[in-house]
Design a protein around this motif. Structure first.
Motif, short mmCIF file in Angstrom:
data_model
loop_
_atom_site.label_atom_id
_atom_site.label_comp_id
_atom_site.label_asym_id
_atom_site.label_seq_id
_atom_site.Cartn_x
_atom_site.Cartn_y
_atom_site.Cartn_z
N LEU A 196 65.15 -18.54 42.47
CA LEU A 196 63.70 -18.41 42.33
C LEU A 196 63.32 -18.22 40.87
CD1 LEU A 196 63.01 -16.00 45.32
CD2 LEU A 196 62.76 -18.49 45.27
N GLU A 197 62.12 -18.62 40.53
CA GLU A 197 61.59 -18.42 39.19
C GLU A 197 60.94 -17.04 39.14
OE1 GLU A 197 58.09 -20.27 36.37
OE2 GLU A 197 58.99 -21.53 37.92
N LEU A 198 61.42 -16.19 38.23
CA LEU A 198 60.87 -14.85 38.12
C LEU A 198 59.59 -14.85 37.28
CD1 LEU A 198 64.10 -12.74 37.56
CD2 LEU A 198 62.80 -13.03 39.67
N ALA A 199 58.64 -14.01 37.68
CA ALA A 199 57.38 -13.86 36.96
C ALA A 199 57.37 -12.54 36.20
CB ALA A 199 56.21 -13.91 37.94
N CYS A 212 54.71 -16.64 46.55
CA CYS A 212 55.34 -15.55 45.81
C CYS A 212 56.13 -14.66 46.76
CB CYS A 212 54.30 -14.69 45.11
SG CYS A 212 53.39 -15.55 43.82
N GLY A 231 60.07 -9.78 35.18
CA GLY A 231 61.26 -10.03 36.00
C GLY A 231 61.66 -8.81 36.81
#
Length: 132
Positions: free
Chosen positions: A118-121, A77, A124
């Motif tokens: 990147l993949e946002l969690a 992360c 966002g």
């Protein structure tokens, strides 16, 4: 001086290290032998760039975040916090009054760009106070 003080404070803690490296050089930070003694960058990690990216111009801040992201193992992360003011006059005043370093009021698009690829969690890119 800061590093010496941190090393002294951390001397009794297992699994903690302070390293002499420039955050603008992710490979030097993540490759530092003292860091590798307590963190294996080949395994998932969390890199937190807390309250530092507003001291880098947008291009440098984007390069720094991309640099860390490219060196982190899958499942890792990347967390950032970045000072930002909607009120441009207030931002300009802060930039003029804060003389310790150059301060940049990154646009929302700049900040979102720090996470390109990147993949946002969670919610966002948003204000920290709105994170659950």
């Amino acid at each position: 001086m800061v590093l010496s003080h941190a090393v002294a404070l951390l001397a009794t803690g297992d699994g903690v290290a302070a390293v002499d490296a420039d955050l603008r050089h992710p490979a030097a930070v993540l490759g530092h032998q003292d860091l590798r003694a307590v963190i294996d960058p080949g395994r998932p990690v969390c890199v937190i760039l807390g309250a530092v990216l507003h001291f880098l111009d947008p291009g440098a801040a984007c390069a720094v975040t991309a640099g860390y992201a490219s060196l982190m193992a899958p499942g890792s992360c990347l967390v950032i916090s970045c000072a930002r003011f909607e009120d441009e006059e207030l931002a300009k005043q802060l930039a003029e009054e804060y003389t310790a370093a150059t301060w940049y009021n990154h646009s929302p698009a700049d900040i979102a760009g720090f996470f390109d690829g990147l993949e946002l969690a969670g919610p966002g890119v948003t204000e920290a106070r709105t994170w659950p």
